[in-house]
Design a protein around this motif. Structure first.
Motif, mmCIF file in Angstrom:
data_model
loop_
_atom_site.group_PDB
_atom_site.id
_atom_site.type_symbol
_atom_site.label_atom_id
_atom_site.label_comp_id
_atom_site.label_asym_id
_atom_site.label_seq_id
_atom_site.Cartn_x
_atom_site.Cartn_y
_atom_site.Cartn_z
ATOM 1 N N VAL A 140 0.835 -1.204 0.000
ATOM 2 C CA VAL A 140 0.000 0.000 0.000
ATOM 3 C C VAL A 140 0.873 1.260 0.000
ATOM 4 N N LEU A 141 1.963 1.244 0.749
ATOM 5 C CA LEU A 141 2.853 2.399 0.792
ATOM 6 C C LEU A 141 3.408 2.713 -0.583
ATOM 7 N N HIS A 142 3.889 1.699 -1.286
ATOM 8 C CA HIS A 142 4.436 1.921 -2.625
ATOM 9 C C HIS A 142 3.360 2.404 -3.592
ATOM 10 N N GLY A 143 2.193 1.766 -3.551
ATOM 11 C CA GLY A 143 1.134 2.151 -4.474
ATOM 12 C C GLY A 143 0.627 3.569 -4.259
ATOM 13 N N VAL A 144 0.392 3.945 -3.002
ATOM 14 C CA VAL A 144 -0.129 5.281 -2.703
ATOM 15 C C VAL A 144 0.913 6.353 -3.024
ATOM 16 N N LEU A 145 2.169 6.131 -2.659
ATOM 17 C CA LEU A 145 3.213 7.111 -2.969
ATOM 18 C C LEU A 145 3.389 7.262 -4.473
ATOM 19 N N HIS A 146 3.352 6.164 -5.187
ATOM 20 C CA HIS A 146 3.483 6.219 -6.651
ATOM 21 C C HIS A 146 2.342 7.025 -7.255
ATOM 22 N N TYR A 147 1.142 6.807 -6.743
ATOM 23 C CA TYR A 147 -0.029 7.523 -7.257
ATOM 24 C C TYR A 147 0.043 9.021 -6.952
ATOM 25 N N ILE A 148 0.439 9.366 -5.739
ATOM 26 C CA ILE A 148 0.510 10.779 -5.353
ATOM 27 C C ILE A 148 1.582 11.508 -6.153
ATOM 28 N N ILE A 149 2.776 10.927 -6.230
ATOM 29 C CA ILE A 149 3.876 11.579 -6.944
ATOM 30 C C ILE A 149 3.528 11.770 -8.413
ATOM 31 N N SER A 150 3.018 10.733 -9.046
ATOM 32 C CA SER A 150 2.694 10.837 -10.472
ATOM 33 C C SER A 150 1.567 11.837 -10.723
ATOM 34 N N SER A 151 0.577 11.874 -9.842
ATOM 35 C CA SER A 151 -0.540 12.818 -10.022
ATOM 36 C C SER A 151 -0.075 14.265 -9.881
ATOM 37 N N VAL A 152 0.767 14.528 -8.896
ATOM 38 C CA VAL A 152 1.263 15.891 -8.685
ATOM 39 C C VAL A 152 2.123 16.344 -9.859
ATOM 40 N N ILE A 153 3.021 15.487 -10.311
ATOM 41 C CA ILE A 153 3.900 15.843 -11.426
ATOM 42 C C ILE A 153 3.101 16.003 -12.707
ATOM 43 N N GLN A 154 2.119 15.138 -12.913
ATOM 44 C CA GLN A 154 1.281 15.247 -14.099
ATOM 45 C C GLN A 154 0.556 16.591 -14.156
ATOM 46 N N LYS A 155 -0.017 16.978 -13.026
ATOM 47 C CA LYS A 155 -0.732 18.246 -12.982
ATOM 48 C C LYS A 155 0.221 19.421 -13.185
ATOM 49 N N PHE A 156 1.392 19.360 -12.581
ATOM 50 C CA PHE A 156 2.370 20.444 -12.692
ATOM 51 C C PHE A 156 2.838 20.620 -14.137
ATOM 52 N N VAL A 157 3.158 19.517 -14.802
ATOM 53 C CA VAL A 157 3.619 19.599 -16.187
ATOM 54 C C VAL A 157 2.504 20.092 -17.098
ATOM 55 N N LEU A 158 1.278 19.650 -16.863
ATOM 56 C CA LEU A 158 0.149 20.119 -17.673
ATOM 57 C C LEU A 158 -0.055 21.630 -17.530
ATOM 58 N N LEU A 159 0.094 22.138 -16.320
ATOM 59 C CA LEU A 159 -0.055 23.578 -16.113
ATOM 60 C C LEU A 159 1.012 24.355 -16.876
ATOM 61 N N ILE A 160 2.241 23.869 -16.850
ATOM 62 C CA ILE A 160 3.323 24.541 -17.578
ATOM 63 C C ILE A 160 3.058 24.520 -19.086
ATOM 64 N N LEU A 161 2.690 23.358 -19.610
ATOM 65 C CA LEU A 161 2.431 23.247 -21.044
ATOM 66 C C LEU A 161 1.212 24.067 -21.449
ATOM 67 N N LYS A 162 0.206 24.112 -20.581
ATOM 68 C CA LYS A 162 -0.982 24.913 -20.883
ATOM 69 C C LYS A 162 -0.636 26.391 -20.969
ATOM 70 N N ARG A 163 0.157 26.877 -20.018
ATOM 71 C CA ARG A 163 0.540 28.286 -20.037
ATOM 72 C C ARG A 163 1.391 28.610 -21.261
ATOM 73 N N LYS A 164 2.289 27.715 -21.606
ATOM 74 C CA LYS A 164 3.141 27.933 -22.777
ATOM 75 C C LYS A 164 2.309 28.003 -24.052
ATOM 76 N N THR A 165 1.365 27.081 -24.199
ATOM 77 C CA THR A 165 0.515 27.078 -25.383
ATOM 78 C C THR A 165 -0.394 28.304 -25.413
ATOM 79 N N TYR A 166 -0.887 28.708 -24.257
ATOM 80 C CA TYR A 166 -1.754 29.887 -24.175
ATOM 81 C C TYR A 166 -1.005 31.139 -24.621
ATOM 82 N N ASN A 167 0.235 31.283 -24.164
ATOM 83 C CA ASN A 167 1.038 32.454 -24.545
ATOM 84 C C ASN A 167 1.343 32.460 -26.032
#
Length: 418
Positions: free
Chosen positions: A269-296
């Motif tokens: 459970v520790l590995h699965g939950v940490l993997h899910y949290i880390i990947s979700s946070v990074i996914q959202k962060f990268v999407l925000l950067i790419l969205k702002r770049k495309t918007y500009n």
């Protein structure tokens, strides 16, 4: 529980937006990341394929029969169908090309993650559980050499074993999550206006899902690391049989060193939950950067029609790629510990990753997670946690190459059609 990717992350793209369109596009879920609400939740729905709808920047799927309106930041609008000229036919052809090309992009990414990368997963796991190994295979050069040796001596099946069981584990995970969420108030998604309670309930759902899938994950792990030299021809449902047998204490006999499932719950459970949290946070962060770049770039009116269409699909794939890579790298030591605990006492025979031939038994005697960590650090050093890391480099290099090739092909097709 996630050797390759997070549970809420399908390697194809961020899922959001309306899902109520009918007709041809209704066969595939809509995809959009144009609003803050779309980026404000974690996605846990089953995998789908991006690009199945002809959406551009800023678009959402409208109800059937309602015409879409363009925004200043959309890609090029297509000509309406007209019976009096060829422009409408050309626009309709471009729309279908855009739709099918986007489907092909997502399909290529899915195929790379689950099929082409499987030999890397097999060797990576064999290196992780091989406490005898003197060669750690930290670079891709030694990994390629040992993969060639396995293929030459045992045949192609040595690198593709256990692939069916990995799909079964994914299916069990998705099914268990859906059933638990239906019969409990635990949410499958965290909405934009989240609360600590909602996040806690969502992570609890994930934890229960990993617990349900845990015995099948153990059976799948054995199939992927068991040497092909002494391996019997097992059916595709052998993973299900062994998983159920592990729960009820029946099936293939195991040694006394086999750890009970209860002692495996915490590290799993520790590995699965940490993997899910880390990947979700990074996914959202990268999407925000790419969205702002495309918007500009749209504000500066410097985006070509081809680039506008590419922006409809590739930011999602790039964000998911980065999220999966980062979470796998960060949690690689914990994954090594997890795999050794799962494989202990199962009487599994693995290939010798030092020589490329011969076989070795797994005779570890870890008492638990803490003992496993201390033993690896004392006997194998810090790099013992990273055995087989070169396979991860090959896996994600291959994935990046496939994404780049499909992007070039897609851009070429669009350029010839515009």
């Amino acid at each position: 529980m996630h050797p390759r990717r997070p549970d809420g992350f399908d390697g194809l793209g961020y899922r959001g937006g309306a899902r109520d369109e009918q007709g041809f596009g209704g066969a595939f879920p809509a995809r959009s990341f144009s609003t803050g609400a779309d980026l404000g939740h974690w996605v846990t729905t089953p995998p789908d394929i991006p690009g199945s709808r002809n959406l551009h920047w800023g678009e959402k799927s409208p109800p059937y029969g309602v015409p879409t309106t363009s925004t200043p930041y959309e890609g090029p609008t297509e000509e309406p169908f007209s019976t009096g000229g060829g422009g409408g036919v050309q626009g309709q052809s471009s729309e279908q090309l855009n739709r099918f090309a986007g489907f092909g992009i997502g399909l290529a990414s899915l195929f790379t993650e689950n099929v082409l990368a499987h030999p890397c997963i097999v060797l990576r796991r064999q290196c992780q559980v091989n406490y005898h190994a003197q060669h750690y295979h930290l670079t891709p050069f030694t990994v390629i050499n040992i993969m060639y040796s396995f293929n030459k001596i045992q045949g192609p099946r040595a690198l593709w074993k256990g692939m069916g069981s990995t799909f079964i584990v994914q299916g069990v995970t998705l099914g268990a999550e859906g059933i638990i969420s239906e019969f409990t108030p635990l949410p499958r998604e965290v909405l934009h206006k989240w609360s600590p309670k909602q996040i806690g309930e969502h992570l609890l759902l994930k934890s229960l899902t990993y617990v349900v899938a845990m015995p099948f994950y153990s059976a799948s792990l054995i199939e992927t690391v068991q040497s092909e030299i002494i391996r019997d021809n097992t059916g595709i449902l052998e993973c299900v049989k062994e998983g159920i047998g592990r729960v009820i204490g029946m099936g293939v006999p195991h040694s006394k060193r086999l750890l009970p499932l209860l002692s495996l719950i915490f590290p799993t459970v520790l590995h699965g939950v940490l993997h899910y949290i880390i990947s979700s946070v990074i996914q959202k962060f990268v999407l925000l950067i790419l969205k702002r770049k495309t918007y500009n770039s749209h504000l500066a009116e410097s985006t070509s029609p081809v680039q506008s269409m590419l922006d409809a699909y590739f930011p999602e794939l790039i964000a998911n790629f980065a999220a999966s890579l980062c979470s796998d790298v960060i949690l690689y030591p914990l994954e090594t510990v997890l795999h050794r605990l799962h494989i202990q006492g199962t009487r599994t025979i693995i290939d010798n990753t030092d020589l490329g031939y011969e076989v070795l038994p797994i005779n570890t005697q870890y008492e638990g997670m803490r003992d496993c960590i201390n033993t690896i650090r004392q006997e194998e050093g810090v790099f013992g946690f990273y055995k087989g890391f070169g396979a991860v480099i090959i896996q994600y290099t291959l994935h990046a190459a496939v994404l780049q090739i499909t992007k070039i092909i897609y851009a070429t097709l669009l350029q010839n059609n515009i």
